[in-house]
Structure formats: structure tokens, C-alpha cells
Design a protein around this motif. Sequence first.
Motif, PDB file in Angstrom:
ATOM      1  N   GLN A   1      15.646  17.317  47.620  1.00 48.30           N
ATOM      2  CA  GLN A   1      14.614  18.148  48.229  1.00 48.30           C
ATOM      3  C   GLN A   1      14.891  18.374  49.713  1.00 48.30           C
ATOM      4  OE1 GLN A   1      11.513  15.469  46.731  1.00 48.30           O
ATOM      5  NE2 GLN A   1      10.459  17.253  45.885  1.00 48.30           N
ATOM      6  N   LEU A   2      15.291  17.317  50.417  1.00 48.21           N
ATOM      7  CA  LEU A   2      15.606  17.461  51.837  1.00 48.21           C
ATOM      8  C   LEU A   2      16.816  18.364  52.036  1.00 48.21           C
ATOM      9  CD1 LEU A   2      15.020  13.778  53.010  1.00 48.21           C
ATOM     10  CD2 LEU A   2      13.580  15.772  53.510  1.00 48.21           C
ATOM     11  N   GLY A   3      17.765  18.313  51.083  1.00 44.01           N
ATOM     12  CA  GLY A   3      18.912  19.219  51.163  1.00 44.01           C
ATOM     13  C   GLY A   3      18.489  20.670  51.041  1.00 44.01           C
ATOM     14  N   THR A   4      17.504  20.940  50.196  1.00 47.24           N
ATOM     15  CA  THR A   4      16.987  22.305  50.070  1.00 47.24           C
ATOM     16  C   THR A   4      16.313  22.745  51.358  1.00 47.24           C
ATOM     17  OG1 THR A   4      16.661  22.007  47.691  1.00 47.24           O
ATOM     18  CG2 THR A   4      15.464  23.812  48.746  1.00 47.24           C
ATOM     19  N   VAL A   5      15.544  21.851  51.958  1.00 42.19           N
ATOM     20  CA  VAL A   5      14.894  22.170  53.241  1.00 42.19           C
ATOM     21  C   VAL A   5      15.947  22.477  54.294  1.00 42.19           C
ATOM     22  CG1 VAL A   5      13.462  21.274  55.116  1.00 42.19           C
ATOM     23  CG2 VAL A   5      12.834  20.818  52.735  1.00 42.19           C
ATOM     24  N   SER A   6      16.978  21.667  54.356  1.00 39.67           N
ATOM     25  CA  SER A   6      18.054  21.884  55.326  1.00 39.67           C
ATOM     26  C   SER A   6      18.706  23.245  55.127  1.00 39.67           C
ATOM     27  CB  SER A   6      19.095  20.771  55.198  1.00 39.67           C
ATOM     28  OG  SER A   6      20.147  20.967  56.134  1.00 39.67           O
ATOM     29  N   LEU A   7      18.917  23.635  53.860  1.00 37.99           N
ATOM     30  CA  LEU A   7      19.509  24.943  53.574  1.00 37.99           C
ATOM     31  C   LEU A   7      18.577  26.069  54.011  1.00 37.99           C
ATOM     32  CD1 LEU A   7      21.873  26.472  52.198  1.00 37.99           C
ATOM     33  CD2 LEU A   7      20.489  26.449  50.103  1.00 37.99           C
ATOM     34  N   ILE A   8      17.289  25.935  53.709  1.00 36.58           N
ATOM     35  CA  ILE A   8      16.310  26.956  54.118  1.00 36.58           C
ATOM     36  C   ILE A   8      16.319  27.143  55.630  1.00 36.58           C
ATOM     37  CG2 ILE A   8      13.822  27.370  54.340  1.00 36.58           C
ATOM     38  CD1 ILE A   8      13.530  26.158  51.506  1.00 36.58           C
ATOM     39  N   ILE A   9      16.356  26.042  56.362  1.00 37.06           N
ATOM     40  CA  ILE A   9      16.326  26.118  57.822  1.00 37.06           C
ATOM     41  C   ILE A   9      17.635  26.677  58.365  1.00 37.06           C
ATOM     42  CG2 ILE A   9      16.251  24.739  59.938  1.00 37.06           C
ATOM     43  CD1 ILE A   9      14.233  22.900  58.508  1.00 37.06           C
TER      44      ILE A   9
END
Length: 329
Positions: free
Chosen positions: A67-75
Motif C-alpha cells: 500500500q505504501l508503495g502505491t502511495v509513493s507511486l501516486i506521489i
Amino acid sequence: MRAGLLIGCVAAAGITVLVAAGAVLVVDSQRQQAHAAPVSCNAALGPTQPGQQNRGTNDAANLTEEQLGTVSLIISIGKERELSPRAWQVAIQAGMTESGLRNVHYGDRDSLGIFQMRPSMGWGSPEQVTDPAYAVNKFYDVLESIPDWEELRPGDAAQAVERSAFPDRYHRWEPMAVHLVETMGEVSDAAGCGTGLGAVLPPNEEAADAIEFALDERGDPYVWGATGPDSYDCSGLMLRAYEAAGITLPRVSRDQYKAGAMLPVEEAQPGDLVFWAYDSSDPTTIHHVAMYLGDGKIVEAQQSGVPVHTRDFSFDEAGLVPQAVRPGV
């Protein structure tokens, strides 16, 4: 206690209010600052419920590495595209709501991926919508095509992209999303409200006049639907108070919530509006509004059988909406 009240009251920022021996004294010695350039913000970017200031942090602490990896990609994609932090937040809220920020290969009908995009609805092929980078870019493409999306509450902007049958569910993740934008995106004050915003926005003469009017009506009876001059409901009192100050407000509390600059309710200043809702995270359920007087006091037309009055007020009251509103700003 306030169930059934569908109409509310309003106020604007202003003067200092002192409470002594049960009497409210309006002091307007700072009126000379009335016409200083206003500063506004949108506290709906990441509100926390009163009394639950750590909610966003606590929610984020439960995220997995995926989930944190997805957030990092979004940002990171948001930064590459030179989009504002608000866009990142909208995408985080949408992704958390749709898939739990996971690149899932299943969903309702043919919905797939982080944002549950449907190939049959023109979002792309199954291979494309399950490619995280494609999905994030596609989400941003559609977001940018929405007129004035930055003026919407982030959850509403997410709904405008997703077109969900459950439009209000995106609001659930506002506190967590703003926390992630600030920490992982290295953005200070993502809500744009600063620290101690009430001191930044100067008192104004209109708020002083509105407070004076509302206090003069103490003792008048509450009558549902009444707008004066001898009886009021909650929004009717605020309507007339600000009318006396030269500011036109909408008639009902749910619309008055949209009639000014938002700020965190804990930063409310004298004259600001405070609201109650059946679901404090959902402004469409607002049913009551009062005028904050400062020093833990409000003035309100509360309910049948109770005249217009001032009373003690707490930021931890059940149903209190996380944003206050400053009319005329």
C-alpha cells in the motif's frame, strides 16, 4: 437533541468576545484591521474529527509495504506531472477506497486495478488498467479534465473521476491521505491552513456587527423555519445576523457551510460558524449551526422550547463538523 433540525445558522470572523459573570461582552477595539487582505484555506483537505487528532496518523500506520508503495507511486507521478499535492491526495483517497491501494485483478463486473477502472467503460485494456503507472496517469488525466476540480472537497473530486454509486465513501480517508501527502510527499501544511490560522485571518467589522445582532436577539423564541424579527430557527438567526452586517448568506445550514472560508474547527474565532451533522464527516447531513463567540461560548437558536441563548461549547461535542466557516472571506 438537535434531531430534525434541517436549518442552521451562520457567522463570520471577528472581534474578541469576553465572558464575565455570565454576560457576553463584545470588544471591537481591533476593528481598524477590518479590511486587511483576507487569507483563506480549505480545511477539508485533511480534517480530523474533533477529539481524534491522530486519526490520520493511526490509519497510515496500518498500511502494508504494498500500500505504501502505491502511495509513493501516486506521489512521484504527481510530482513528475507537476500536479498539486491536492491531486495526490485525491488519488490516494480514491485508491484507498476502491482497492485499499492494491493493484487487484478482480472487482465489480470488469473493474480492475488500483482505481477499479473498467475496460468496458473506456479506461483501457485489462493489461493497461492493471499496470500501476498507467492507472495512476489515467486517473490524473481524468481528474485534470474535470472543471474546477481543485475547488471540490477531495473526496468529491475522487467521486467525479470514479463516478461511484456510493459517492460519499471517499471522505473516509481524508485524514490519512493528508498525513501521507505531508510525510511521504514532504509537503508541510498540506491542508493550507497553517498553525493558528485564526490569528492570521484578522478580525473584521462584519463579524462584530453579526455578533452584536445575534446577542441582541437573546430571549426570542425558537420557531422552525422562522427568520425573525421576533423568532428564529438556527440558520434564520445567522441569516439575519449577517444580513445586518451587509453579508448575504444562504437560507439553510447545509448551504451556509459553503458560504465562506473553511478552517479547522479548533481554530475558530469569534463570528465563525460551527456546524453539527448526523455524520460529522459528511456535510450533506448537517442539521444545526451556531455562531462561535470565543472563550468556549456560542450563540444559537437551538430547538423548540429553548429561546435564543448563549451557552458553553466544546470542540469535542458529538456530531461537530471538523471545519468552521468564516462568511464574507
